[in-house]
Design a protein around this motif. Structure first.
Motif, PDB file in Angstrom:
ATOM      1  N   LYS A  79       0.998  -1.248   0.037  1.00 40.97           N
ATOM      2  CA  LYS A  79      -0.005   0.116   0.003  1.00 40.97           C
ATOM      3  C   LYS A  79       0.924   1.157   0.091  1.00 40.97           C
ATOM      4  N   LEU A  80       0.653   2.127  -1.161  1.00 35.91           N
ATOM      5  CA  LEU A  80       1.563   3.187  -1.161  1.00 35.91           C
ATOM      6  C   LEU A  80       0.595   4.537  -1.008  1.00 35.91           C
ATOM      7  N   ASN A  81       1.130   5.498  -0.302  1.00 35.30           N
ATOM      8  CA  ASN A  81       0.287   6.750  -0.016  1.00 35.30           C
ATOM      9  C   ASN A  81       1.215   8.077  -0.386  1.00 35.30           C
ATOM     10  N   LEU A  82       0.950   8.943  -1.352  1.00 33.91           N
ATOM     11  CA  LEU A  82       1.504  10.012  -1.644  1.00 33.91           C
ATOM     12  C   LEU A  82       0.969  11.044  -0.664  1.00 33.91           C
ATOM     13  N   ILE A  83       1.936  11.861  -0.032  1.00 30.93           N
ATOM     14  CA  ILE A  83       1.400  12.614   1.091  1.00 30.93           C
ATOM     15  C   ILE A  83       1.970  14.090   0.528  1.00 30.93           C
ATOM     16  N   ILE A  84       1.225  15.020   0.474  1.00 30.58           N
ATOM     17  CA  ILE A  84       1.788  16.504   0.417  1.00 30.58           C
ATOM     18  C   ILE A  84       1.283  17.420   1.478  1.00 30.58           C
ATOM     19  N   ASN A  85       1.944  18.126   2.177  1.00 31.51           N
ATOM     20  CA  ASN A  85       1.509  18.992   3.212  1.00 31.51           C
ATOM     21  C   ASN A  85       0.812  18.172   4.256  1.00 31.51           C
ATOM     22  N   GLY A  86       1.197  16.932   4.385  1.00 32.74           N
ATOM     23  CA  GLY A  86       0.390  16.356   5.357  1.00 32.74           C
ATOM     24  C   GLY A  86      -0.768  15.766   5.266  1.00 32.74           C
ATOM     25  N   LYS A  87      -1.259  15.660   3.749  1.00 29.63           N
ATOM     26  CA  LYS A  87      -2.428  15.301   3.300  1.00 29.63           C
ATOM     27  C   LYS A  87      -2.120  14.149   2.253  1.00 29.63           C
ATOM     28  N   THR A  88      -2.999  13.110   2.368  1.00 29.55           N
ATOM     29  CA  THR A  88      -2.845  11.844   1.432  1.00 29.55           C
ATOM     30  C   THR A  88      -3.473  12.247   0.129  1.00 29.55           C
ATOM     31  N   VAL A  89      -2.782  12.413  -0.832  1.00 29.49           N
ATOM     32  CA  VAL A  89      -3.545  13.031  -2.049  1.00 29.49           C
ATOM     33  C   VAL A  89      -3.644  11.915  -2.886  1.00 29.49           C
ATOM     34  N   LEU A  90      -3.052  10.762  -2.758  1.00 33.68           N
ATOM     35  CA  LEU A  90      -3.155   9.512  -3.695  1.00 33.68           C
ATOM     36  C   LEU A  90      -2.762   8.273  -3.056  1.00 33.68           C
ATOM     37  N   THR A  91      -3.571   7.179  -3.233  1.00 34.04           N
ATOM     38  CA  THR A  91      -3.459   5.873  -2.606  1.00 34.04           C
ATOM     39  C   THR A  91      -3.319   4.796  -3.652  1.00 34.04           C
ATOM     40  N   TYR A  92      -2.317   4.000  -3.651  1.00 33.20           N
ATOM     41  CA  TYR A  92      -2.252   2.824  -4.316  1.00 33.20           C
ATOM     42  C   TYR A  92      -1.923   1.470  -3.577  1.00 33.20           C
ATOM     43  N   SER A  93      -2.609   0.354  -4.226  1.00 36.20           N
ATOM     44  CA  SER A  93      -2.355  -0.941  -3.337  1.00 36.20           C
ATOM     45  C   SER A  93      -2.235  -2.006  -4.432  1.00 36.20           C
ATOM     46  N   GLU A  94      -1.579  -3.069  -4.103  1.00 38.04           N
ATOM     47  CA  GLU A  94      -1.344  -4.199  -5.227  1.00 38.04           C
ATOM     48  C   GLU A  94      -1.073  -5.279  -4.305  1.00 38.04           C
ATOM     49  N   THR A  95      -1.413  -6.628  -4.808  1.00 38.54           N
ATOM     50  CA  THR A  95      -0.933  -7.678  -4.344  1.00 38.54           C
ATOM     51  C   THR A  95       0.098  -8.051  -5.111  1.00 38.54           C
ATOM     52  N   LEU A  96       1.159  -8.379  -4.376  1.00 39.64           N
ATOM     53  CA  LEU A  96       2.399  -8.656  -4.956  1.00 39.64           C
ATOM     54  C   LEU A  96       2.713 -10.281  -4.868  1.00 39.64           C
ATOM     55  N   CYS A  97       2.153 -11.043  -3.648  1.00 44.95           N
ATOM     56  CA  CYS A  97       2.490 -12.351  -3.672  1.00 44.95           C
ATOM     57  C   CYS A  97       0.940 -13.132  -3.398  1.00 44.95           C
ATOM     58  N   GLU A  98       0.525 -14.054  -4.037  1.00 41.80           N
ATOM     59  CA  GLU A  98      -0.536 -15.017  -3.601  1.00 41.80           C
ATOM     60  C   GLU A  98      -0.430 -16.223  -4.023  1.00 41.80           C
ATOM     61  N   PRO A  99      -1.034 -17.251  -3.481  1.00 47.27           N
ATOM     62  CA  PRO A  99      -0.880 -18.589  -4.142  1.00 47.27           C
ATOM     63  C   PRO A  99      -1.007 -18.912  -5.501  1.00 47.27           C
ATOM     64  N   GLY A 100      -0.057 -19.348  -6.250  1.00 48.59           N
ATOM     65  CA  GLY A 100      -0.246 -19.516  -7.634  1.00 48.59           C
ATOM     66  C   GLY A 100      -0.028 -18.181  -8.527  1.00 48.59           C
ATOM     67  N   HIS A 101       0.329 -17.075  -8.005  1.00 48.01           N
ATOM     68  CA  HIS A 101       0.628 -15.986  -8.435  1.00 48.01           C
ATOM     69  C   HIS A 101       1.495 -14.955  -7.742  1.00 48.01           C
ATOM     70  N   SER A 102       2.523 -14.965  -8.300  1.00 48.28           N
ATOM     71  CA  SER A 102       3.539 -14.337  -7.428  1.00 48.28           C
ATOM     72  C   SER A 102       4.430 -13.482  -8.485  1.00 48.28           C
ATOM     73  N   LYS A 103       4.494 -12.092  -8.147  1.00 48.42           N
ATOM     74  CA  LYS A 103       5.359 -11.144  -8.926  1.00 48.42           C
ATOM     75  C   LYS A 103       6.730 -10.800  -8.625  1.00 48.42           C
TER      76      LYS A 103
END
Length: 161
Positions: A79-103
């Protein structure tokens, strides 16, 4: 003499336990770009470096990262958050590892194993935005336990034009 050694050891251990924050690490610092990080996991720090700061503005650059796992990685989420002046302006999340599907090559690693990666990374963006900002990154496993956590400070004054 032995009592003084024991006292010094006790004081060092007490200081380490009393410390609530990890130090801020400099990833790179060049004319127009500075990148720092600090672990936000109170129990663990990690190592991260970039060959040259100027490489970050290119599409792909080389990194080195190392950590000793405190938890298994059967599943891994970022989970990534871009924070500018103390406020979250963008959030990104992704699954990197799971059974049968690993990046990632370290999916499936166990607690106590040492992870080390040295090689290329592609951000998927053409340029790093100008300005001063923070990127908060957290990796969690299938038990929703923090595997690694960092606050990354970027100061970018590069002119892409």
């Amino acid at each position: 003499m032995k009592i003084s050694n024991v006292l010094v050891l006790i004081l060092v251990l007490l200081y380490i336990n009393a410390s609530t924050e990890w130090p801020t690490h400099t990833v790179c610092k060049e004319d127009n770009l500075e990148i720092y990080y600090k672990s936000c996991d109170p129990h663990q720090d990690f190592a991260f470096s970039i060959d040259r700061c100027s490489d970050v503005s290119s599409h792909t650059f080389n990194i080195r990262a190392a950590i000793l796992l405190r938890h298994n990685i059967k599943e891994l989420y970022v989970k990534l958050n871009l924070i500018i002046n103390g406020k979250t302006v963008l959030t990104y999340s992704e699954t990197l590892c799971e059974p049968g599907h690993s990046k990632l090559i370290f999916c499936g690693k166990k607690k106590g194993e040492h992870l080390y990666y040295e090689g290329p990374v592609t951000l998927g963006i053409k340029e790093i935005p100008q300005g001063d900002y923070t990127v908060s990154a957290e990796l969690t496993n299938e038990d929703h336990v923090t595997v690694a956590c960092a606050n990354i400070t970027v100061k970018n004054y590069l002119d892409y034009y």
